[in-house]
Design an enzyme around this catalytic site. Structure first.
Site, PDB file in Angstrom:
ATOM      1  N   THR A 136       0.829  -1.211   0.000  1.00 26.43           N
ATOM      2  CA  THR A 136       0.000   0.000   0.000  1.00 26.43           C
ATOM      3  C   THR A 136       0.860   1.256   0.000  1.00 26.43           C
ATOM      4  O   THR A 136       1.967   1.249   0.518  1.00 26.43           O
ATOM      5  CB  THR A 136      -0.914   0.051   1.265  1.00 26.43           C
ATOM      6  OG1 THR A 136      -1.586  -1.183   1.407  1.00 26.43           O
ATOM      7  CG2 THR A 136      -1.913   1.166   1.229  1.00 26.43           C
ATOM      8  N   ARG A 159     -12.206  -8.912  -2.363  1.00 27.02           N
ATOM      9  CA  ARG A 159     -11.786  -8.499  -1.015  1.00 27.02           C
ATOM     10  C   ARG A 159     -11.375  -7.022  -1.046  1.00 27.02           C
ATOM     11  O   ARG A 159     -10.592  -6.601  -1.890  1.00 27.02           O
ATOM     12  CB  ARG A 159     -10.609  -9.365  -0.557  1.00 27.02           C
ATOM     13  CG  ARG A 159      -9.979  -8.937   0.778  1.00 27.02           C
ATOM     14  CD  ARG A 159      -8.784  -8.028   0.606  1.00 27.02           C
ATOM     15  NE  ARG A 159      -8.092  -7.758   1.864  1.00 27.02           N
ATOM     16  CZ  ARG A 159      -7.159  -6.826   2.007  1.00 27.02           C
ATOM     17  NH1 ARG A 159      -6.807  -6.084   0.982  1.00 27.02           N
ATOM     18  NH2 ARG A 159      -6.578  -6.643   3.162  1.00 27.02           N
ATOM     19  N   GLY A 210      -9.551  -4.122   1.249  1.00 25.25           N
ATOM     20  CA  GLY A 210      -8.808  -3.859   2.477  1.00 25.25           C
ATOM     21  C   GLY A 210      -9.291  -2.553   3.088  1.00 25.25           C
ATOM     22  O   GLY A 210     -10.435  -2.125   2.868  1.00 25.25           O
ATOM     23  N   ASP A 211      -8.422  -1.912   3.833  1.00 28.69           N
ATOM     24  CA  ASP A 211      -8.809  -0.658   4.496  1.00 28.69           C
ATOM     25  C   ASP A 211      -8.575   0.572   3.620  1.00 28.69           C
ATOM     26  O   ASP A 211      -9.098   1.645   3.921  1.00 28.69           O
ATOM     27  CB  ASP A 211      -8.083  -0.500   5.831  1.00 28.69           C
ATOM     28  CG  ASP A 211      -6.563  -0.534   5.689  1.00 28.69           C
ATOM     29  OD1 ASP A 211      -6.061  -0.919   4.612  1.00 28.69           O
ATOM     30  OD2 ASP A 211      -5.881  -0.182   6.668  1.00 28.69           O
ATOM     31  N   THR A 253      -1.217   1.219   6.982  1.00 32.95           N
ATOM     32  CA  THR A 253      -0.784   0.176   6.058  1.00 32.95           C
ATOM     33  C   THR A 253      -0.784  -1.154   6.823  1.00 32.95           C
ATOM     34  O   THR A 253      -0.939  -1.176   8.037  1.00 32.95           O
ATOM     35  CB  THR A 253       0.624   0.466   5.505  1.00 32.95           C
ATOM     36  OG1 THR A 253       1.526   0.574   6.609  1.00 32.95           O
ATOM     37  CG2 THR A 253       0.658   1.746   4.701  1.00 32.95           C
ATOM     38  N   GLY A 254      -0.586  -2.245   6.093  1.00 34.80           N
ATOM     39  CA  GLY A 254      -0.646  -3.572   6.710  1.00 34.80           C
ATOM     40  C   GLY A 254      -2.015  -4.180   6.449  1.00 34.80           C
ATOM     41  O   GLY A 254      -2.804  -3.646   5.657  1.00 34.80           O
TER      42      GLY A 254
HETATM   43  N1  GLY Z   1      -3.768  -1.911   3.856  1.00 37.36           N
HETATM   44  C1  GLY Z   1      -4.089  -2.351   2.578  1.00 37.36           C
HETATM   45  C2  GLY Z   1      -4.914  -3.534   2.496  1.00 37.36           C
HETATM   46  O1  GLY Z   1      -5.168  -4.194   3.493  1.00 37.36           O
HETATM   47  O2  GLY Z   1      -5.342  -3.860   1.419  1.00 37.36           O
END
Ligand code: GLY
Length: 324
Positions: free
Chosen positions: A165, A193, A195-196, A216-217
């Site tokens: 990210t 899916r 992510g955040d 991130t993560g």
């Molecule tokens: N932090 C990016 C994701 O989980 O896709």
């Protein structure tokens, strides 16, 4: 003025800092910087050349947030377009919505003339192919992609875990805070899916009155904890940026199960103070910062905290091998 990005943002921060110095609005500077990272083929978790999903397709997520208006633009699961951050920005400017996904996001991207392109390169194709031949059963290979993907999804872990990210936070000459994110997400993710990165409040949040935050993560964790909004809210309640991030880390200790290691919280307050904290980070986990008065952006080590991680590590190594 200040610009802060994670290590993946290295190829964009110079331009972002230059634009801020020239008086650009924070969001304009962020969009320009993120586009450079999306173009950077050495960054395997953002834009073109990001790792594919289980079906061997690259799905991109991105977002922007304007801390003055609290307007956002977010895009999830976008296929076939090179600059999701710009699609997110146009969404913010043109539509009465905040988040578009999949086919609808692609429709909008076509409508605004966003640049289309092949998101896979030969390295991604052959990594996915090696994984497919080694991990997918003979029976499933025969009927692929018409198979139950669940069993593969549990073993599939981002081959570059902890280096995913890009996130940018800006404080511009007008005192406006803004944020931007862009990612191809978790490598070998279940199709669809998110992510955040496109989930405002989890992966990013900006409010010019208090502060801004981006993560991130594994986005699963910051979605569960509502991290980015929580950090800004903690600042609103009177905490310093260091205290706010520490409190968000405490929130994460309550999460049972999931991939907590290398979740990294990046935050700035309205005065330009900042904090970057990596959960179970490694000494090489860096972020990049440019502030008014600095000749050029510089890298700094993230503050590292420990939280026990109960996810099995074994398969992560296997995925890394396919990605060589
Ligand atoms: N932090 C990016 C994701 O989980 O896709």
């Amino acid at each position: 003025m200040l610009i802060l990005t994670n290590n993946e943002g290295k190829s964009g921060i110079g331009e972002t800092a230059r634009l801020l110095q020239a008086g650009a609005a924070g969001l304009d500077a962020i969009e320009a910087g993120v586009r450079l990272v999306e173009d950077d083929e050495t960054v395997r978790t953002v834009g073109r050349c990001g790792w594919p999903n289980l079906l061997g397709e690259v799905e991109l997520d991105a977002s922007v947030m304007d801390g003055d208006t609290l307007r956002t633009g977010a895009i999830g699961g976008l296929k076939g377009f090179l600059h999701p951050v710009s699609v997110a920005r146009q969404l913010l400017q043109r539509l009465p919505h905040e988040l578009l996904i999949g086919e609808g996001a692609a429709h909008f991207a076509r409508e605004i003339g966003a640049e289309a392109g092949d998101l896979m390169d030969e390295r991604s194709r052959s990594a996915w192919r090696r994984w497919f031949l080694a991990e997918v059963t003979q029976a499933d290979q025969q009927t692929w992609p018409d198979v139950a993907l669940e069993k593969y999804c549990h073993n599939a872990i981002d081959p570059e875990i902890g280096r995913d990210t890009t996130v940018f936070l800006a404080l511009d000459a007008n005192g406006s805070l803004s944020s931007g994110t862009s990612t191809s997400g978790w490598g070998w993710k279940y199709p669809g899916r998110l992510g955040d990165s496109p989930v405002i409040g989890a992966g990013s949040y900006a409010d010019s009155r208090y502060g801004a935050c981006a993560c991130t993560g594994a986005g699963e964790m910051t979605i569960r904890a509502g991290t980015a909004r929580a950090v800004v809210l903690y600042m609103k309640m009177g905490m310093s940026v260091e205290q706010a991030v520490a409190e968000a880390v405490e929130d994460m200790r309550a999460l049972k199960g999931g991939l907590i290691s290398r979740v990294t919280i990046h935050a700035v307050d309205k005065h330009g103070n900042h904090q970057v904290t990596a959960v179970n980070g490694l000494p090489e986990n860096h972020y990049w910062l440019w502030k008014e008065g600095m000749a050029a952006p510089e890298a700094f080590p993230a503050h590292i905290v420990s939280i026990s991680d109960d996810e099995p590590q074994k398969k992560r190594v296997a995925m890394t091998v396919y990605a060589q």
